[in-house]
Structures are given as structure tokens and as C-alpha cells.
Motif scaffolding. Structure first.
Motif, PDB file in Angstrom:
ATOM      1  N   VAL A  76       0.851  -1.192   0.000  1.00 56.12           N
ATOM      2  CA  VAL A  76       0.000   0.000   0.000  1.00 56.12           C
ATOM      3  C   VAL A  76       0.884   1.238   0.000  1.00 56.12           C
ATOM      4  O   VAL A  76       2.107   1.161   0.158  1.00 56.12           O
ATOM      5  CB  VAL A  76      -0.937   0.023   1.230  1.00 56.12           C
ATOM      6  N   GLN A  80      -1.252   5.821   3.535  1.00 49.71           N
ATOM      7  CA  GLN A  80      -2.432   5.116   4.041  1.00 49.71           C
ATOM      8  C   GLN A  80      -2.209   4.506   5.425  1.00 49.71           C
ATOM      9  O   GLN A  80      -3.162   4.047   6.058  1.00 49.71           O
ATOM     10  CB  GLN A  80      -2.833   3.992   3.077  1.00 49.71           C
ATOM     11  N   ARG A 174     -13.247 -12.242   0.472  1.00 48.58           N
ATOM     12  CA  ARG A 174     -13.656 -11.573  -0.770  1.00 48.58           C
ATOM     13  C   ARG A 174     -15.134 -11.201  -0.717  1.00 48.58           C
ATOM     14  O   ARG A 174     -15.517 -10.082  -1.097  1.00 48.58           O
ATOM     15  CB  ARG A 174     -13.391 -12.481  -1.968  1.00 48.58           C
ATOM     16  N   GLU A 181     -19.135  -3.241   0.036  1.00 47.99           N
ATOM     17  CA  GLU A 181     -19.313  -2.387  -1.139  1.00 47.99           C
ATOM     18  C   GLU A 181     -20.785  -2.258  -1.510  1.00 47.99           C
ATOM     19  O   GLU A 181     -21.259  -1.171  -1.861  1.00 47.99           O
ATOM     20  CB  GLU A 181     -18.512  -2.947  -2.313  1.00 47.99           C
ATOM     21  N   LEU A 206      -6.443  -7.032   2.356  1.00 46.95           N
ATOM     22  CA  LEU A 206      -5.646  -6.209   1.441  1.00 46.95           C
ATOM     23  C   LEU A 206      -5.472  -6.885   0.085  1.00 46.95           C
ATOM     24  O   LEU A 206      -5.046  -6.230  -0.873  1.00 46.95           O
ATOM     25  CB  LEU A 206      -4.280  -5.916   2.056  1.00 46.95           C
ATOM     26  N   GLU A 207      -5.784  -8.160   0.003  1.00 51.03           N
ATOM     27  CA  GLU A 207      -5.696  -8.851  -1.281  1.00 51.03           C
ATOM     28  C   GLU A 207      -6.768  -8.381  -2.260  1.00 51.03           C
ATOM     29  O   GLU A 207      -6.703  -8.687  -3.449  1.00 51.03           O
ATOM     30  CB  GLU A 207      -5.809 -10.366  -1.073  1.00 51.03           C
ATOM     31  N   PHE A 208      -7.753  -7.635  -1.736  1.00 48.76           N
ATOM     32  CA  PHE A 208      -8.863  -7.184  -2.570  1.00 48.76           C
ATOM     33  C   PHE A 208      -8.884  -5.661  -2.601  1.00 48.76           C
ATOM     34  O   PHE A 208      -9.088  -5.016  -1.578  1.00 48.76           O
ATOM     35  CB  PHE A 208     -10.179  -7.739  -2.024  1.00 48.76           C
ATOM     36  N   ASP A 209      -8.656  -5.105  -3.765  1.00 49.62           N
ATOM     37  CA  ASP A 209      -8.582  -3.658  -3.918  1.00 49.62           C
ATOM     38  C   ASP A 209      -9.969  -3.056  -3.730  1.00 49.62           C
ATOM     39  O   ASP A 209     -10.898  -3.369  -4.471  1.00 49.62           O
ATOM     40  CB  ASP A 209      -8.037  -3.316  -5.309  1.00 49.62           C
ATOM     41  N   SER A 210     -10.117  -2.222  -2.720  1.00 47.19           N
ATOM     42  CA  SER A 210     -11.419  -1.638  -2.430  1.00 47.19           C
ATOM     43  C   SER A 210     -11.249  -0.414  -1.550  1.00 47.19           C
ATOM     44  O   SER A 210     -10.358  -0.371  -0.693  1.00 47.19           O
ATOM     45  CB  SER A 210     -12.325  -2.665  -1.724  1.00 47.19           C
ATOM     46  N   ASP A 211     -12.123   0.560  -1.750  1.00 42.42           N
ATOM     47  CA  ASP A 211     -12.173   1.718  -0.864  1.00 42.42           C
ATOM     48  C   ASP A 211     -13.105   1.474   0.313  1.00 42.42           C
ATOM     49  O   ASP A 211     -13.402   2.398   1.073  1.00 42.42           O
ATOM     50  CB  ASP A 211     -12.652   2.950  -1.644  1.00 42.42           C
ATOM     51  N   ARG A 213     -12.635  -1.061   2.688  1.00 42.92           N
ATOM     52  CA  ARG A 213     -12.054  -1.914   3.722  1.00 42.92           C
ATOM     53  C   ARG A 213     -10.888  -1.218   4.407  1.00 42.92           C
ATOM     54  O   ARG A 213     -10.118  -0.493   3.783  1.00 42.92           O
ATOM     55  CB  ARG A 213     -11.650  -3.269   3.157  1.00 42.92           C
ATOM     56  N   PRO A 236      -8.308   3.437   3.335  1.00 43.20           N
ATOM     57  CA  PRO A 236      -8.444   3.944   1.975  1.00 43.20           C
ATOM     58  C   PRO A 236      -8.001   5.408   1.941  1.00 43.20           C
ATOM     59  O   PRO A 236      -8.124   6.121   2.951  1.00 43.20           O
ATOM     60  CB  PRO A 236      -9.943   3.812   1.687  1.00 43.20           C
TER      61      PRO A 236
END
Length: 368
Positions: A76, A80, A174, A181, A206-211, A213, A236
Motif C-alpha cells: 500500500v 495510508q 472476498r 461495497e 488487502l488482497e482485494f482492492d477496495s475503498d 475496507r 483507503p
């Protein structure tokens, strides 16, 4: 309006055990009983010889070099990462940011639950909604999806889990990110026991790109330094600035010598240190659960972390029974009722004592 906060039962049990007239084996607190890495002590010695300016306030969000080290390891941006007063503050900041977004006031928690999560929810003015896990502690994403709504501000999960020892699959994590979301909520993933995954299947959010989490962690358990109070949260980009401000207002800053020593330990400690600790834990799990078998108990076999939940026939997990166990066996565990209604019949034992085998023998004799 006055708000009353409950003192966590941990403190009551530890005080009761400390005042006991008999020899008591502490299986209450999650304080690792093994050595920290040698490099951590080296870092402290090195810090002691620093110039006086290094004894002053560090940057509020944390020593830059430590934040950079964490950012590189976790993939990251440094911006952050906020260094916190252990994982406890990291979770507090994460839950606060979720509630401050005004997307709802409800926090979805698992049952059984680590007691500090509902306590923080109350402190922050939120409401709790519990999703019960399976007998082995696994969490079914469809149950979380059914519980979530437009009122959901955050979903808080802990894997490897305290108290059940469950390690959630990559698919589960996941799906939890996806649920957050769908409801414009925040998944708060507490990963403080990530180095104590005994399955090799641990998955970080962190393996899943998202705003949607926020990941929290600390070095308290992984480096055996619960007293150093060095944790972190990864936010994020659009949520991090207010988190830094709240952290500054509450703490001003963290401990510079603790952060210095942790940075030195991270840079100089190889994977063998962590593997040795996992091997130690595997042996203790086997020793303790063998004794529970002998006592005819039902129990959870942890996939990670270092806790075992056990149920003895006719001996529910009340505070009164925990005190009785201290008095009559000299073994201190946690009452299951501390973790929610679903585990009121259970007791939780922390396997972070060199006397695990002795404690197991005492319990086996008592309940045989």
C-alpha cells in the motif's frame, strides 16, 4: 445523556486470579510467554544511545521509516498507514471513520465476539448487530449479507479469530469486501493474529482492492511485545486524514522508542522466528486438546491465533464458575459469557503459558 461502559471481564478475572491464595496458571490474557526477536532488544539498546532530539515527539501518524516498511510489506502507499497505540486503537479509529461517514449507525459483529468490539461500538454511539458463526467459528458470508442493510456502517471481523481460532477462507474475505461495497459500508479486518495462521490459508483483506475496507494489525502478538503498544491501520486514501486527526487528538503521538525497536526487529528478523512460534503453538494445541479429550470435554481446535474454547458437561462458562475453577484447580480461563450469548456454556483458554501441560493435567483431573 450519560453512557455507562462495562469494564471488560478480562480485568475482573485477572484481578481475581492475582488475589488467589493458591498457585494459579494464567490462561486468561493473550500475552505471549516466549522471547521477542533478538533484534528487538538490539534496537532498544541502539535507541538508548540516540541523540536527545530522538527522545522527543515522533510524527503523530508514526515514524516515517516504520510506516514505509509496513507499506512496502503490505503493498500500500505509505500515506495510508497510521501507527497506533496497539490494534485496540487501530480498531477504534477504523470503526470511528466508518460511523463518521453518516452511511448508518450499525456495526455488524460476529458471535462469539471479541468483547472490545461491542464496547467500542457503544463508546462511538453506534448500535450492534450480531451474526452467529458456525460451531467451528467459521463465518458464512450469506448470513452477513442477510444481516447487512443501509443502516450498516461497518462489518468488523477478526481472522485468525479470537476466541474461536477460526481462519476465514479467501472466498469468505472476498465476499465480505463485496458485501461492504454493496451497502456502502466499511469492512474492518482485524488481522492481529496473521502470523499465527496454522493452516497456511490466511487471506488478508488487502488482497482485494477496495475503498470499503480498513485493515488493522499490531506487533503485540507477532513479536511478543504486548507492552510496547505498536499497532497500525491501513485506510483507503479518502478516509485516512480524519483518522490521523482523531489519533492526534486522542494520543498526540505514539512511543518513539517502541517504534524504533519494532522497525529494527522487522528489518533484522527472518521467517524462522515466526515459524518456531507457530510450531510451539501447534504442540500446545495438541497437548491441551488431548487433556480435554481425557476430561470428556467438547472443544474447538484452533486453526490460528492461540485460544481454545472448551465445554465441560454441567459446567457453564459463567464468571462464577471461572472463579470456582481458579479456587479449586488453580487454572484461570475466561468465561464464555464474555464473548456473547452463543458461548455461555463454554470457557476460553489462552495457550500462551509454559505451563500449558500442567494446566491441562489439572483440568483433566478436575473434570474426569
Amino acid at each position: 445523556m450519560d453512557t455507562e461502559y462495562e469494564t471488560p471481564l478480562f480485568f475482573h478475572v485477572m484481578e481475581y486470579a492475582g488475589n488467589a491464595d493458591t498457585d494459579v496458571i494464567d490462561m486468561v490474557s493473550g500475552n505471549p510467554d516466549w522471547e521477542p526477536p533478538a533484534a528487538l532488544r538490539d534496537g532498544l539498546h541502539e535507541y538508548a544511545d540516540s541523540n536527545p532530539d530522538q527522545f522527543q515527539y515522533p510524527p503523530s501518524e508514526g515514524v516515517l521509516e516504520l510506516r514505509e516498511e509496513i507499506a512496502e510489506r503490505r503493498g500500500v502507499a505509505t500515506e495510508q498507514v497510521v501507527i497506533t497505540n496497539g490494534a485496540g486503537e487501530a480498531n477504534y479509529l477504523a470503526m470511528a471513520r466508518a460511523l463518521e461517514r453518516d452511511r448508518g449507525s450499525e456495526i455488524v459483529l460476529t458471535e462469539p465476539v471479541y468483547p472490545y468490539y461491542p464496547g467500542k461500538t457503544t463508546m462511538l454511539g453506534g448500535t450492534t448487530n450480531f451474526v452467529e458463526t458456525a460451531a467451528d467459528g467459521q463465518l458464512e458470508p450469506d448470513d452477513v449479507r442477510a444481516a447487512a442493510s443501509d443502516e450498516t456502517a461497518a462489518i468488523v471481523v477478526n481472522s485468525p479469530n479470537n476466541p474461536t481460532g477460526a481462519v476465514y477462507s479467501r472466498e469468505t474475505i472476498r465476499e465480505l469486501v463485496a458485501i461492504a461495497e454493496e451497502h456502502d459500508a466499511i469492512l474492518v479486518s482485524d488481522e492481529v493474529y496473521d502470523h499465527f495462521d496454522l493452516t497456511g490459508r490466511f487471506a488478508s483483506a488487502l488482497e482485494f482492492d477496495s475503498d470499503h475496507r480498513i485493515v488493522t494489525n499490531a506487533f503485540s502478538k507477532s513479536l511478543a511485545i504486548t507492552g510496547f503498544r505498536v499497532g497500525y491501520a491501513i485506510f483507503p486514501p479518502d478516509l485516512v486524514e480524519n483518522a490521523k486527526s482523531r489519533h492526534m487528538l486522542v494520543n498526540v503521538a505514539g512511543s518513539r522508542p517502541s517504534q524504533y525497536a519494532v522497525l529494527h526487529a522487522l528489518r533484522e528478523t527472518g521467517p524462522n522466528y515466526y515459524e518456531q512460534n507457530r510450531d510451539r503453538l501447534r504442540e500446545r494445541v495438541e497437548t491441551f486438546t488431548d487433556a480435554l479429550d481425557a476430561a470428556g470435554a467438547e472443544y474447538t481446535t484452533p486453526q490460528g491465533a492461540f485460544y481454545v474454547m472448551a465445554r465441560f458437561d454441567g459446567y457453564p462458562g459463567t464468571l462464577e464458575n471461572v472463579e470456582r475453577l481458579i479456587d479449586e484447580t488453580g487454572v484461570a480461563g475466561m468465561p464464555g459469557e464474555a464473548f456473547g450469548d452463543s458461548r455461555r456454556e463454554w470457557l476460553r483458554f489462552a495457550l500462551v503459558s509454559p505451563r500449558v501441560e500442567e494446566a491441562a493435567e489439572r483440568l483433566a483431573r478436575y473434570f474426569e
